[in-house]
Design a protein around this motif. Sequence first.
Motif, short mmCIF file in Angstrom:
data_model
loop_
_atom_site.label_atom_id
_atom_site.label_comp_id
_atom_site.label_asym_id
_atom_site.label_seq_id
_atom_site.Cartn_x
_atom_site.Cartn_y
_atom_site.Cartn_z
N ALA A 200 0.83 -1.20 0.00
CA ALA A 200 0.00 0.00 0.00
C ALA A 200 0.87 1.26 0.00
CB ALA A 200 -0.93 -0.02 1.20
N ALA A 201 1.93 1.25 0.80
CA ALA A 201 2.81 2.43 0.86
C ALA A 201 3.49 2.67 -0.49
CB ALA A 201 3.86 2.23 1.95
N PHE A 202 3.91 1.59 -1.15
CA PHE A 202 4.58 1.73 -2.44
C PHE A 202 3.65 2.35 -3.48
CE2 PHE A 202 6.85 0.54 -6.28
CZ PHE A 202 8.18 0.57 -5.89
N LEU A 203 2.34 2.01 -3.36
CA LEU A 203 1.34 2.54 -4.29
C LEU A 203 0.74 3.86 -3.79
CD1 LEU A 203 -0.54 -0.74 -5.30
CD2 LEU A 203 1.11 0.54 -6.65
N LYS A 204 1.28 4.35 -2.65
CA LYS A 204 0.80 5.61 -2.07
C LYS A 204 -0.69 5.54 -1.72
CE LYS A 204 4.28 8.55 -4.30
NZ LYS A 204 5.12 7.42 -4.77
N ILE A 205 -1.10 4.41 -1.15
CA ILE A 205 -2.47 4.23 -0.67
C ILE A 205 -2.47 4.38 0.84
CG2 ILE A 205 -4.39 2.60 -0.44
CD1 ILE A 205 -3.51 1.35 -3.08
N ASP A 206 -3.08 5.43 1.32
CA ASP A 206 -3.11 5.69 2.76
C ASP A 206 -4.01 4.69 3.48
OD1 ASP A 206 -1.49 7.91 2.37
OD2 ASP A 206 -3.21 9.27 2.10
N VAL A 233 -2.20 -5.95 -7.48
CA VAL A 233 -0.99 -6.74 -7.77
C VAL A 233 -0.36 -6.25 -9.06
CG1 VAL A 233 -0.14 -9.02 -8.40
CG2 VAL A 233 -1.73 -8.79 -6.49
N GLN A 234 -1.18 -6.06 -10.08
CA GLN A 234 -0.65 -5.58 -11.36
C GLN A 234 -0.03 -4.19 -11.23
OE1 GLN A 234 -4.19 -5.85 -13.77
NE2 GLN A 234 -3.76 -7.95 -14.40
N GLN A 235 -0.71 -3.31 -10.49
CA GLN A 235 -0.19 -1.95 -10.34
C GLN A 235 1.13 -1.95 -9.57
OE1 GLN A 235 -1.65 0.85 -11.90
NE2 GLN A 235 -2.58 -0.96 -12.81
N LEU A 236 1.22 -2.78 -8.54
CA LEU A 236 2.47 -2.84 -7.79
C LEU A 236 3.59 -3.39 -8.66
CD1 LEU A 236 3.85 -2.57 -4.95
CD2 LEU A 236 3.53 -5.04 -4.77
N ASP A 237 3.30 -4.45 -9.41
CA ASP A 237 4.33 -5.03 -10.27
C ASP A 237 4.79 -4.03 -11.33
OD1 ASP A 237 5.32 -7.98 -10.17
OD2 ASP A 237 3.29 -8.04 -9.38
N LEU A 238 3.87 -3.27 -11.89
CA LEU A 238 4.25 -2.24 -12.86
C LEU A 238 5.13 -1.18 -12.22
CD1 LEU A 238 0.89 -1.80 -14.82
CD2 LEU A 238 3.08 -2.49 -15.81
N ALA A 239 4.77 -0.76 -11.01
CA ALA A 239 5.55 0.27 -10.33
C ALA A 239 6.95 -0.24 -9.98
CB ALA A 239 4.82 0.72 -9.06
#
Length: 362
Positions: A200-206, A233-239
Amino acid sequence: MGTIRMHTTAFDADLDVRDGETVLEALRRYNLPAMGFLLFDQEGGFVSLTDQVAGGARVEAHSLRNPDFTALNPALQLVRSADPVAEIFAADGADQRPTLLQFNRAEGIDYIYASFKTVLDAYRQANPDAGELQVALSGGGDGRIVGECAGRYQDETGAAFAAVITANGFEDETAHLESAVAIAERFGLPYEVFDEAASAAFLKIDNGFGPLLADYRNAFPTDEAEVMATYWVQQLDLAVAKKHGRKAILFGYNQEDVIAEKLYQALVGTLLPPYPVRSARGVDLIAPLYKAPKKLIDALDLDNSMKNYDRRVASVSYLRSSCYFAAYNLIERFPALALAMVDPAMLGAANTEIPDWLRTCD
């Protein structure tokens, strides 16, 4: 006992209707599509699919079109294996004859690995600067086989992989992460782990994924929260791939995943580029298991698959369930059509030239 008289352009047949059985139940027992027939009684009166046929009575069932009904119940050839652990439906030979293929454990992994290797070889040849390939690694059956194939390919070719293991608030975090880490270590894949908080932190989700999952379930009570979790999962892997400058990510999408997704795309009228390779936001998404049925994948690691099944929750989505049931039926009953849906190269290889005898004008 009543009768349904089936009329087709090729033959007529009498189908027995059991006592207490409806017309619909009888047609399904004979593997026939109820929506493919015009039904009426011997006097031309309306017959409902819910009707029972009285003893001695007959229902006339006329095929609406002129299809080849042997396609519904074709002769099936069986390819046996010694000590089998799985079997799948496939289309075999030049005539694409429906075939039930059996596999022992070694044959099964070799069958999947051959497809995996073909996809990766073609991708690396087309992208010689691809560098380290990222693997979206889960702890389930798909993840196990992706990990095993990646480890084998790494050993055989020297290709470099890096696994990304993540939790997103949907499953038992500890069990999921431990299972995926065990797969990575067993097959020699370097890995990076993101627990729920780190993801969540990596994706900037509070405040983590929990509140968002709750909001999703409230807003869409008849949709699967699992879809949202897969999206994360996809968004994290892309990031992560962008952070490390990686060009491609491997996902464990299997044959019915690809077919179900394509059915959904057709429903919304937007067709995405086909697998096994698709690009998103400057990163290539690779599905090397795109031809492999999940039935085969999961049978190759029964213990791990059962642990994954035990962590699942009941479905609430008619749409998602319908797409997967349609995919299963397509694979089982029309395996050649299923293969064409997942492998666009089959149709792309067809001759598209108009024959001279068909050209009627310049």
